[in-house]
Structures are given as C-alpha cells and as structure tokens.
Motif scaffolding. Structure first.
Motif, PDB file in Angstrom:
ATOM      1  N   VAL A 124      -1.793  14.387  69.444  1.00 13.02           N
ATOM      2  CA  VAL A 124      -0.858  13.432  68.554  1.00 13.02           C
ATOM      3  C   VAL A 124       0.038  14.487  67.704  1.00 13.02           C
ATOM      4  O   VAL A 124       1.154  14.155  67.648  1.00 13.02           O
ATOM      5  N   ALA A 125      -0.430  15.566  67.401  1.00 12.04           N
ATOM      6  CA  ALA A 125       0.365  16.767  66.861  1.00 12.04           C
ATOM      7  C   ALA A 125       1.574  17.113  67.766  1.00 12.04           C
ATOM      8  O   ALA A 125       2.700  17.169  67.233  1.00 12.04           O
ATOM      9  N   ALA A 126       1.331  17.323  69.066  1.00 13.16           N
ATOM     10  CA  ALA A 126       2.151  17.805  69.876  1.00 13.16           C
ATOM     11  C   ALA A 126       3.426  16.741  69.940  1.00 13.16           C
ATOM     12  O   ALA A 126       4.627  17.251  69.924  1.00 13.16           O
ATOM     13  N   VAL A 127       3.076  15.397  69.746  1.00 12.68           N
ATOM     14  CA  VAL A 127       3.969  14.414  69.878  1.00 12.68           C
ATOM     15  C   VAL A 127       5.009  14.478  68.672  1.00 12.68           C
ATOM     16  O   VAL A 127       6.086  14.445  68.804  1.00 12.68           O
ATOM     17  N   GLN A 128       4.267  14.819  67.678  1.00  6.58           N
ATOM     18  CA  GLN A 128       4.928  14.899  66.318  1.00  6.58           C
ATOM     19  C   GLN A 128       5.980  16.013  66.214  1.00  6.58           C
ATOM     20  O   GLN A 128       6.992  15.764  65.795  1.00  6.58           O
ATOM     21  N   ILE A 129       5.399  17.397  66.737  1.00  8.48           N
ATOM     22  CA  ILE A 129       6.229  18.395  66.910  1.00  8.48           C
ATOM     23  C   ILE A 129       7.369  18.156  67.679  1.00  8.48           C
ATOM     24  O   ILE A 129       8.646  18.787  67.260  1.00  8.48           O
ATOM     25  N   GLY A 130       7.161  17.510  68.599  1.00  8.14           N
ATOM     26  CA  GLY A 130       8.379  17.179  69.799  1.00  8.14           C
ATOM     27  C   GLY A 130       9.161  16.119  69.481  1.00  8.14           C
ATOM     28  O   GLY A 130       9.930  15.507  70.320  1.00  8.14           O
ATOM     29  N   ASN A 131       9.065  15.510  68.173  1.00 11.25           N
ATOM     30  CA  ASN A 131       9.755  14.281  67.760  1.00 11.25           C
ATOM     31  C   ASN A 131       9.647  13.377  68.925  1.00 11.25           C
ATOM     32  O   ASN A 131      10.722  12.872  69.271  1.00 11.25           O
ATOM     33  N   ASN A 132       8.594  12.970  69.111  1.00 12.63           N
ATOM     34  CA  ASN A 132       8.303  11.648  70.002  1.00 12.63           C
ATOM     35  C   ASN A 132       9.063  12.039  71.514  1.00 12.63           C
ATOM     36  O   ASN A 132       9.384  11.253  72.040  1.00 12.63           O
ATOM     37  N   GLY A 133       9.003  13.198  72.002  1.00  7.20           N
ATOM     38  CA  GLY A 133       9.437  13.687  73.285  1.00  7.20           C
ATOM     39  C   GLY A 133      10.750  13.792  73.428  1.00  7.20           C
ATOM     40  O   GLY A 133      11.166  14.063  74.584  1.00  7.20           O
ATOM     41  N   THR A 134      11.590  13.826  72.169  1.00  2.96           N
ATOM     42  CA  THR A 134      12.804  14.014  72.435  1.00  2.96           C
ATOM     43  C   THR A 134      13.175  15.546  72.607  1.00  2.96           C
ATOM     44  O   THR A 134      14.261  15.788  73.022  1.00  2.96           O
ATOM     45  N   GLU A 135      12.346  16.382  72.139  1.00  2.37           N
ATOM     46  CA  GLU A 135      12.348  17.911  72.337  1.00  2.37           C
ATOM     47  C   GLU A 135      11.077  18.397  73.025  1.00  2.37           C
ATOM     48  O   GLU A 135       9.884  17.824  72.774  1.00  2.37           O
ATOM     49  N   LYS A 136      11.097  19.389  73.988  1.00  2.00           N
ATOM     50  CA  LYS A 136       9.799  19.871  74.330  1.00  2.00           C
ATOM     51  C   LYS A 136       9.073  20.681  73.557  1.00  2.00           C
ATOM     52  O   LYS A 136       9.854  21.236  72.466  1.00  2.00           O
ATOM     53  N   VAL A 137       7.892  20.855  73.802  1.00  2.00           N
ATOM     54  CA  VAL A 137       6.942  21.593  73.008  1.00  2.00           C
ATOM     55  C   VAL A 137       6.447  22.865  73.714  1.00  2.00           C
ATOM     56  O   VAL A 137       6.398  22.596  74.892  1.00  2.00           O
ATOM     57  N   SER A 138       5.742  23.808  72.903  1.00  2.00           N
ATOM     58  CA  SER A 138       5.108  24.871  73.633  1.00  2.00           C
ATOM     59  C   SER A 138       3.851  24.423  74.380  1.00  2.00           C
ATOM     60  O   SER A 138       3.203  23.505  74.196  1.00  2.00           O
ATOM     61  N   VAL A 139       3.671  25.305  75.685  1.00  2.00           N
ATOM     62  CA  VAL A 139       2.471  24.792  76.275  1.00  2.00           C
ATOM     63  C   VAL A 139       1.108  25.270  75.687  1.00  2.00           C
ATOM     64  O   VAL A 139       0.053  24.771  76.101  1.00  2.00           O
ATOM     65  N   TRP A 140       1.191  26.234  74.607  1.00  2.00           N
ATOM     66  CA  TRP A 140       0.187  25.956  73.763  1.00  2.00           C
ATOM     67  C   TRP A 140      -0.671  24.890  73.078  1.00  2.00           C
ATOM     68  O   TRP A 140      -1.829  24.880  72.893  1.00  2.00           O
ATOM     69  N   TRP A 141       0.255  23.890  73.059  1.00  2.00           N
ATOM     70  CA  TRP A 141      -0.383  22.581  72.610  1.00  2.00           C
ATOM     71  C   TRP A 141      -1.616  22.055  73.844  1.00  2.00           C
ATOM     72  O   TRP A 141      -2.455  21.578  73.459  1.00  2.00           O
ATOM     73  N   LEU A 142      -0.896  22.175  74.936  1.00  2.00           N
ATOM     74  CA  LEU A 142      -2.036  21.963  76.023  1.00  2.00           C
ATOM     75  C   LEU A 142      -3.160  22.962  76.203  1.00  2.00           C
ATOM     76  O   LEU A 142      -4.286  22.270  76.205  1.00  2.00           O
ATOM     77  N   VAL A 143      -2.903  24.052  76.152  1.00  2.00           N
ATOM     78  CA  VAL A 143      -4.046  25.056  76.172  1.00  2.00           C
ATOM     79  C   VAL A 143      -5.048  24.596  74.989  1.00  2.00           C
ATOM     80  O   VAL A 143      -6.249  24.487  75.089  1.00  2.00           O
ATOM     81  N   ALA A 144      -4.774  24.360  73.824  1.00  2.00           N
ATOM     82  CA  ALA A 144      -5.467  23.857  72.586  1.00  2.00           C
ATOM     83  C   ALA A 144      -6.224  22.770  72.951  1.00  2.00           C
ATOM     84  O   ALA A 144      -7.402  22.707  72.853  1.00  2.00           O
ATOM     85  N   ASN A 145      -5.528  21.638  73.549  1.00  2.00           N
ATOM     86  CA  ASN A 145      -6.156  20.396  74.030  1.00  2.00           C
ATOM     87  C   ASN A 145      -7.254  20.613  74.745  1.00  2.00           C
ATOM     88  O   ASN A 145      -8.480  20.226  74.716  1.00  2.00           O
ATOM     89  N   TYR A 146      -6.983  21.345  75.749  1.00  2.00           N
ATOM     90  CA  TYR A 146      -7.921  21.615  76.969  1.00  2.00           C
ATOM     91  C   TYR A 146      -8.940  22.453  76.465  1.00  2.00           C
ATOM     92  O   TYR A 146     -10.250  22.338  76.809  1.00  2.00           O
ATOM     93  N   GLY A 147      -8.742  23.451  75.540  1.00  2.00           N
ATOM     94  CA  GLY A 147      -9.905  24.333  75.108  1.00  2.00           C
ATOM     95  C   GLY A 147     -11.019  23.473  74.400  1.00  2.00           C
ATOM     96  O   GLY A 147     -12.084  23.363  74.418  1.00  2.00           O
ATOM     97  N   VAL A 148     -10.356  22.517  73.422  1.00  2.00           N
ATOM     98  CA  VAL A 148     -11.478  21.529  72.670  1.00  2.00           C
ATOM     99  C   VAL A 148     -11.957  20.681  73.505  1.00  2.00           C
ATOM    100  O   VAL A 148     -13.130  20.621  73.498  1.00  2.00           O
ATOM    101  N   ILE A 149     -11.559  19.831  74.600  1.00  2.00           N
ATOM    102  CA  ILE A 149     -12.263  19.272  75.466  1.00  2.00           C
ATOM    103  C   ILE A 149     -13.177  19.733  76.079  1.00  2.00           C
ATOM    104  O   ILE A 149     -14.118  18.964  76.573  1.00  2.00           O
TER     105      ILE A 149
END
Length: 552
Positions: A437-462
């Motif tokens: 959810v935070a990654a979407v906000q940072i990327g302005n709802n997909g209009t800008e790309k975000v860092s791969v670290w968001w995926l790394v963090a998501n996978y780390g927690v799950i």
C-alpha cells in the motif's frame, strides 16, 4: 551435518532441490510468457491470472490422490520417479508455442506433482521414524526445507539468462532438465532407501479406494463439468455470463462442493472423541485459505508489479555483471510522437496510417520525464522473474532465526501452541500487504516507478508469516488427525491450499479493474485481517483441543 542423519537425506535433499528448481523456474516465467505479445500468447492480465490460478490450484489438489495411490498401490519410489518424469516432460512441452501443447504440458505437471510432492516428504519422514533418528526429525525437515528454497532461489537466474539469450522455450527446457536431474539423483540413492519406499497397503480402518472415487472424485468431476457448462446472468460487466468470473473458476468452485461436503461429513460421522480434533482441523483449513490467496500473488500480481511498476534500471558495476551473466536486457528509448501506448505495442504513424509496432518496451510508460534517457539511447533492466528469488532468499536467511527463536522460547517453557503460531503468522502476513500500500502511494498510484526494496520488504515480512504458518499447518494435521484418516486430513490441508491458490488467481485477475492500485492491496489486507481475527477467535477452543490430546 549429514553424519547424524539417515544416509538417504542428501539424496532426498538434492532431488527435492532440483525438483523445486524446475517448478519455480516455470512458475517465475509462466504469466510473463502468457502475456508476451510476440513470443507468447498475448493474454490479458485477467486471462493470464485466471489460467495461473487454475493451474496452481490443481497442482496442489492432486497430491491428495497421489499420496493415497503411493501408500496403497505403487509405493514411494515408483510414484516419485513417475511423477518426476511426468513433470519434466510437461516443462519441456510448455515452451512449444501451441495452445493444445500448453494445456497438455500443464496436465502433465499437475498429475506429476501429485505423485512427486507428497511422497518424497513422506519417504523422508519414514527414515526419522526409526528410534536412532527420532530426535533429529525436526532438524531433518529443516534441512530438507532449505533444499526446496535453494532450488527456488537459484532457478530464476537460469530462467532469466536463457530467456534473454535464447527465448522462452529454452528457459522451460532448463526447468525440464532440472526435474530430470532430480529423478537421477533420487535413483542414485536407491541403495540407502531399503524397505522405506515400499507401499503400506490398505490398513485397517482405511476408507476403501472405490469409496473415495465414488464419493469424492466422481461427484467432483460431475460438478466441475456442470460448473463449466452452466452460465450466470449476462450484464454490462459480465458479457460472457460467467458466475464467478470465468469458465475455469466456475468449474473449479463447483468441483470443490462435493469435496467440501465430504470433509464436513467426516465431522458429523466421527466418533465422539474424534469430533473436536476433526472440527479444529476443518476450522484451520478454512482460515488458511485466505493466507494462500494472498501469498500466491507472488507469481501473478506481484510479478506484474515487478514488471511494470518497479524501477529495474541498473548502472555501473551491477550493469556490467548482470549484462555479462545475461540477467539483464538492453532496451532502447524512442519517443513516440503520438504518445499513445498499448500493452506491448507502440502505435506509430506511417504515411498517414497508424500501425502497431510489436513489443515496444512499455517499461518507459511510467518513468518520470526527467529520468527518461535521451532519444535513441539504451538502458539495461534486470529480468522481471529475478524478483521471484526474493521470497526463497528470505526463507534461507530467516529459517534458522525463526527456529532459534522458538527454541529459545521452548527452553523457557514459553513456546506458543501450534494454532497460536498460525494466528500470528496470519497477522504478520497481513502487515506485509501494508508495505505494498505504501509502495503504491510512493509511486503515485503507478504513474512513477518505485524501488525494488519495496518488494524486498514485502517478501521479507510475509516470509516470516509463512514460516510461522506453513510448516505449522502440516504439523497440526499430523498431531490432531485420527490415525485411520490421517491421509484424508492431509488431503484436506492440500485442498485448502488449492482453493486458496485458485482465489489468488481470481484476485490477480481483478488487477486491471482497480484504477487505484492501493485498493487492490487494501482488499488483500482486509482478507488477511478477517482470517487473523477469525483465528484468534477460535484460538481458545483450538488450544483446548490440543491440550486434550496432550500436545502443544
């Protein structure tokens, strides 16, 4: 490490590692291949996600039958070899660009996994039933689980390199070769297996196989056909008049009705002393469906996130290394005068007419203007399927820490019960969705790309949630199941996984319907929080049942 364990362990570890190498390599590129507009099948997000969900649902449904057949008729060695060869052949055929061959390949993988997956795990357990190894059982399974994730981690690097260098077919061939290596390694250990691979035969109290066919399989097939043929109400949003979104989803849900009814009947027909344990297991099965629905988005929606919304550009030393290893590809930026893009196409004006140029790199669609390269220049981006190695990478890192954490609590007599671990696993998994959810906000709802670290963090927690829940589920089934229906109840765990996997495909197929992508992840968060609250509400009763059985 190996000396204090059965001599068969290294062979089972390595054969499972290679089997998972093949499976996760295939899963990592499956939806990307289906959506490829030039070398794949040009499927939409909805079509690819629906097929993916049906595929992984059926992959987890067949182990129930494969395990029973091995137990009673084939034995474990024959079943594992047959399953491995079928899966290897399926991967090989998957790269042939033909719809009929694709479905044949998927069928072979589904059936092959049914014979392979449950039986190699059961065979490992057989060795640890001997008195000299009993106290090493948990450690043995941890080593074995590491094998799964080593294979799942390294496979995507091979898949990426082969796809970039030679094409999809060669990546699928690598999956097949990995599976065949796994079978060879398994056969190399034959002299260490002794009589552990022999079939058990039909035991006293076992449900006859003909009853399983008559009361579970046959009704399930009939209901599945009805689900495929029956149509819902046609509307503006349901032009093809499906009931649950697609023919395959309708068929799957209908096919599950007799199976769910059967498991419900086990509770009502059980002896009084077995009612509460069976009821506890059925409650856990129902709750964890929602975990798998969100967790299995890794191969669909999260793969799409890595592909379209993650900044994959690499420079400097990383670019040099990745390019030399063929883990990245170069794409050229050409500013299109029309500024019109379609998925996988560039619309180009020529002589007054507009034509589609195939496979235009849509990567640049949501790159900020000030970060776009100069006209005609190239950049390097890492292969999308490499993101599929993040979860197994975390498993390899976190498993020893989670095991040490519970060992520490056990030493202080504060280790939580198995149902409590599952409840916290669900809660932690829900928290992982907030990262996206935070990654979407940072990327302005997909209009800008975000860092791969968001995926790394998501996978780390799950992954922490996974380690709290997945091994615990198998453990609680073995602890609570009445002895005469242990195989059936283990089948119930696989059924819940299967239904969750199909739900995951349904969720992913809705991706394009959400204008605000944060709402997609909020729905996932709500599903997991609902499961968490339900599990905590059941916890008192579940722990009471565990105490009655004299287990934790």
């Amino acid at each position: 490490m190996w000396k204090s364990h059965p001599k068969a362990l290294p062979y089972l570890f390595l054969s499972e590692m290679w089997e998972r190498f093949g499976y996760y390599l295939m899963i990592g590129i499956f939806t990307l291949y289906l959506k490829d507009v030039e070398a794949g099948f040009a499927m939409t997000e909805k079509e690819a996600s629906d097929l993916y969900g049906t595929f992984i649902a059926l992959v987890f449904l067949t182990p129930f039958i494969g395990g029973l057949i091995a137990d009673r008729y084939f034995g474990y060695k024959k079943s594992i070899v047959i399953g491995g060869l079928m899966m290897g052949a399926g991967y090989m055929l998957m790269g042939i660009h033909d719809k009929t061959m694709l479905y044949l390949a998927m069928t072979l993988v589904i059936l092959g996994n049914g014979f392979f997956k449950p039986n190699i795990s059961t065979l490992l357990g057989n060795f640890y039933n001997d008195d000299q190894y009993k106290d090493k059982k948990d450690e043995g399974y941890n080593i074995f689980y590491m094998g799964i994730n080593v294979g799942a981690f390294i496979c995507n690097f091979f898949g990426a390199a082969l796809q970039i260098l030679l094409g999809w077919q060669y990546a699928f061939m690598a999956a097949g070769i990995g599976m065949f290596i796994g079978v060879v390694v398994f056969l190399m250990g034959t002299k260490h297996y002794g009589d552990k691979t022999e079939k058990k035969g039909v035991q006293e109290g076992d449900m006859p196989f003909y009853k399983i066919v008559l009361f579970i399989l046959l009704p399930s097939v009939i209901f599945g056909v009805i689900g495929w043929l029956i149509k819902g109400i046609q509307s503006d949003t349901n032009l093809d008049s499906y009931i649950f979104g697609s023919d395959s989803t309708d068929a799957f849900i209908f096919a599950c009705i007799p199976v769910i009814f059967f498991y419900g009947s086990l509770y009502f027909k059980a002896k009084s002393e077995d009612k509460r344990p069976i009821g506890a297991l059925l409650a856990i099965f129902a709750v964890v469906i929602l975990f798998w629905a969100v967790f299995k988005l890794n191969g669909s929606a999260l793969n799409t996130w890595a592909d379209r919304y993650t900044d994959r550009e690499i420079t400097g030393t990383t670019q040099t290394v990745f390019n030399s290893l063929k883990l990245a590809k170069e794409i050229e930026y050409k500013k299109d005068s029309t500024e019109l893009y379609d998925a996988g196409f560039r619309l180009q004006k020529e002589n007054g007419a507009v034509k589609k140029v195939v496979d235009y790199p849509i990567y640049f669609r949501n790159v900020k203007e000030d970060k776009k390269p100069e006209e005609g220049s190239k950049i390097s981006i890492w292969a999308t399927n490499l993101s599929q190695s993040i979860n197994p990478g975390w498993v390899i890192i976190l498993t020893p820490l989670v095991v040490a954490f519970f060992t520490f609590l056990r030493s202080r007599k504060k280790e939580p019960s198995t149902p409590t671990k599952i409840a916290f696993g669900l809660l932690i998994s829900a928290l992982s969705v907030l990262v996206m959810v935070a990654a979407v906000q940072i990327g302005n709802n997909g209009t800008e790309k975000v860092s791969v670290w968001w995926l790394v963090a998501n996978y780390g927690v799950i992954t922490i949630g996974e380690l709290f829940l997945s091994p615990m589920g198998l453990s609680v089934v073995s602890k609570l199941s009445p002895k005469n229906i242990t195989s059936l109840m283990m089948g119930g765990w696989f059924l819940s996984t299967s239904i969750g996997n199909k739900m995951s495909g349904v969720l992913a197929s809705l991706w394009d319907t959400y204008d605000n992508k944060a709402n997609f992840f909020w729905v996932n968060f709500a599903l997991l929080m609902f499961a968490t609250l339900l599990m905590f509400a059941l916890l008192k009763q579940l722990n009471k049942v565990m105490k009655e059985k004299g287990i934790n």
